[in-house]
Design a protein around this motif. Structure first.
Motif, PDB file in Angstrom:
ATOM      1  N   ALA A  59       0.878  -1.032  -0.068  1.00  0.00           N
ATOM      2  CA  ALA A  59      -0.078   0.011  -0.032  1.00  0.00           C
ATOM      3  C   ALA A  59       0.978   1.063   0.158  1.00  0.00           C
ATOM      4  CB  ALA A  59      -0.900   0.062   1.074  1.00  0.00           C
ATOM      5  N   LEU A  60       2.074   1.320   0.711  1.00  0.00           N
ATOM      6  CA  LEU A  60       2.830   2.394   0.720  1.00  0.00           C
ATOM      7  C   LEU A  60       3.522   2.599  -0.381  1.00  0.00           C
ATOM      8  CD1 LEU A  60       4.703   1.834   4.160  1.00  0.00           C
ATOM      9  CD2 LEU A  60       2.749   3.450   3.728  1.00  0.00           C
ATOM     10  N   VAL A  61       4.058   1.486  -1.318  1.00  0.00           N
ATOM     11  CA  VAL A  61       4.476   1.708  -2.477  1.00  0.00           C
ATOM     12  C   VAL A  61       3.512   2.367  -3.415  1.00  0.00           C
ATOM     13  CG1 VAL A  61       5.670   0.418  -4.368  1.00  0.00           C
ATOM     14  CG2 VAL A  61       6.255  -0.084  -2.183  1.00  0.00           C
ATOM     15  N   ALA A  62       2.309   1.434  -3.439  1.00  0.00           N
ATOM     16  CA  ALA A  62       1.268   1.832  -4.419  1.00  0.00           C
ATOM     17  C   ALA A  62       0.964   3.405  -4.338  1.00  0.00           C
ATOM     18  CB  ALA A  62       0.054   1.194  -4.306  1.00  0.00           C
ATOM     19  N   ALA A 117      13.329  -0.263   3.950  1.00  0.00           N
ATOM     20  CA  ALA A 117      12.392  -1.371   3.704  1.00  0.00           C
ATOM     21  C   ALA A 117      11.402  -0.667   2.597  1.00  0.00           C
ATOM     22  CB  ALA A 117      11.757  -1.890   4.935  1.00  0.00           C
ATOM     23  N   ILE A 118      10.796   0.186   2.540  1.00  0.00           N
ATOM     24  CA  ILE A 118      10.120   0.649   1.439  1.00  0.00           C
ATOM     25  C   ILE A 118      10.598   0.862   0.243  1.00  0.00           C
ATOM     26  CG2 ILE A 118       8.466   2.733   0.661  1.00  0.00           C
ATOM     27  CD1 ILE A 118       8.066   3.318   3.724  1.00  0.00           C
ATOM     28  N   ALA A 119      11.787   1.095   0.103  1.00  0.00           N
ATOM     29  CA  ALA A 119      12.717   1.510  -0.988  1.00  0.00           C
ATOM     30  C   ALA A 119      13.101   0.106  -1.670  1.00  0.00           C
ATOM     31  CB  ALA A 119      13.812   1.787  -0.796  1.00  0.00           C
ATOM     32  N   ASP A 120      13.260  -0.933  -0.864  1.00  0.00           N
ATOM     33  CA  ASP A 120      13.447  -2.417  -1.275  1.00  0.00           C
ATOM     34  C   ASP A 120      12.106  -2.971  -1.759  1.00  0.00           C
ATOM     35  OD1 ASP A 120      16.012  -2.304  -0.209  1.00  0.00           O
ATOM     36  OD2 ASP A 120      15.725  -3.494   1.354  1.00  0.00           O
ATOM     37  N   ALA A 121      11.147  -2.615  -1.269  1.00  0.00           N
ATOM     38  CA  ALA A 121       9.573  -3.083  -1.507  1.00  0.00           C
ATOM     39  C   ALA A 121       9.334  -2.571  -3.067  1.00  0.00           C
ATOM     40  CB  ALA A 121       8.546  -3.024  -0.602  1.00  0.00           C
ATOM     41  N   TRP A 122       9.660  -1.245  -3.103  1.00  0.00           N
ATOM     42  CA  TRP A 122       9.388  -0.507  -4.404  1.00  0.00           C
ATOM     43  C   TRP A 122      10.364  -1.043  -5.660  1.00  0.00           C
ATOM     44  CZ3 TRP A 122      13.032   2.779  -7.058  1.00  0.00           C
ATOM     45  CH2 TRP A 122      12.521   3.343  -8.551  1.00  0.00           C
ATOM     46  N   GLU A 123      11.742  -1.603  -5.353  1.00  0.00           N
ATOM     47  CA  GLU A 123      12.569  -2.160  -6.213  1.00  0.00           C
ATOM     48  C   GLU A 123      11.930  -3.513  -6.721  1.00  0.00           C
ATOM     49  OE1 GLU A 123      15.291  -1.103  -7.666  1.00  0.00           O
ATOM     50  OE2 GLU A 123      16.149   0.582  -6.568  1.00  0.00           O
ATOM     51  N   ALA A 124      11.397  -4.181  -5.480  1.00  0.00           N
ATOM     52  CA  ALA A 124      10.812  -5.563  -5.975  1.00  0.00           C
ATOM     53  C   ALA A 124       9.493  -5.783  -6.709  1.00  0.00           C
ATOM     54  CB  ALA A 124      10.578  -6.246  -4.537  1.00  0.00           C
ATOM     55  N   ALA A 125       8.902  -4.518  -6.636  1.00  0.00           N
ATOM     56  CA  ALA A 125       7.619  -4.608  -7.403  1.00  0.00           C
ATOM     57  C   ALA A 125       7.683  -3.990  -8.676  1.00  0.00           C
ATOM     58  CB  ALA A 125       6.542  -3.595  -6.387  1.00  0.00           C
TER      59      ALA A 125
END
Length: 300
Positions: free
Chosen positions: A89-92, A290-298
């Protein structure tokens, strides 16, 4: 190899920036008195560039911002994501002042008894706490002007509640009849006076009644002037903790915030028999990593 990351914690009164390593630790950090209220219209990019001087050159890092920079008074108003919310949700919800390079993390909103509550920046800190302490669930208590208690489980921030503890202290301290019996400066914490205020608050008479005791105790010589700020602080923090009705059982209770204020809450919680861990301000950097990693993974 993850893209280099510059983290920005941009609040109302201060601006913190850091170069963040892959493990979430700050390689280098700076703090400036350039909160969003000091930035002229159209001036956010220039203030950020100056704060991060030497960090934004090639190879261009990802710049990830959290806090009031995403508010209506900030660089770009970012809609709140709804709880329960995880990294997806944060990445979106990321908003991009500069697409592909600079993004602002959305705040969160929830409802308590049908009334909305919001946070900006604390969501990043709360997720960072899990990473710093290696937890998969926690109750994260974040003291401050508007103190937050957030519950995290199953990879999501499930909900939270705000208490205006710090702001209520400032109002009573500076703009009420109590100000006439208090010294000009707070001075060091007087623990017995602080705990006395805490105990009176926990007696459950309610703040509107208990607050007047700061005047009457001084009036009858039962509270020294120098002890007054500590006593009032104990009353306000005690009232917050009474309302929150925290119990020893449940997910780990973690305090994270400014050192001096966190120590007061730790003292109060220990006095009430509530064990708590502490995490430092580096939790924000871990959360942004952690948010940056999730963005990269998505990314496709």
């Amino acid at each position: 190899m993850p893209r280099p990351l510059v983290g920005v914690d941009w609040g109302t009164s201060s601006l913190r920036v850091a170069r963040i390593a892959v493990d979430g630790q700050a390689l280098e950090a700076r703090e400036l008195p350039r909160g969003i209220l000091t930035v002229p219209a159209g001036g956010f990019a220039a203030v950020l560039q100056a704060a991060c001087a030497g960090w934004l050159d090639a190879p261009a890092p990802l710049v990830l911002m959290c806090g009031m920079v995403g508010s209506r008074q900030g660089w770009l108003e970012v809609p709140y994501a709804r709880c329960p919310a995880g990294f997806e949700a944060l990445v979106a919800g990321l908003a991009w002042p500069e697409p592909g390079r600079m993004a602002i993390v959305p705040g969160l909103r929830c409802e308590n008894a049908g009334v909305p509550d919001v946070m900006r920046g604390e969501e990043t800190k709360a997720f960072g706490v899990l990473r710093v302490l290696g937890l998969d669930q926690a109750r994260v208590l974040m003291p401050g002007t508007h103190a937050k208690l957030a519950t995290l489980a199953d990879g999501r921030l499930q909900g939270f509640a705000t208490c205006m503890t710090g702001e209520a202290y400032a109002l009573l301290r500076q703009h009420s009849i109590l100000a006439r019996t208090l010294p000009a400066q707070d001075g060091p914490l007087h623990e017995p006076a602080f705990l006395r205020g805490l105990d009176i608050a926990h007696a459950g008479r309610g703040l509107l009644h208990a607050a007047f005791s700061a005047r009457t105790l001084a009036l009858f010589g039962q509270l020294d002037e120098a002890q007054g700020p500590s006593f009032l602080s104990g009353l306000l923090i005690g009232e917050e903790l009474r309302e929150r009705a925290l119990q020893p059982a449940g997910p780990p209770l973690v305090l994270v915030g400014a050192d001096a204020l966190t120590r007061r809450y730790a003292l109060a919680l220990a006095h009430l028999g509530l064990p708590a861990q502490t995490a430092g301000q580096e939790a924000t950097w871990c959360g942004l990593r952690a948010i940056a990693d999730a963005w990269e993974a998505a990314r496709p």
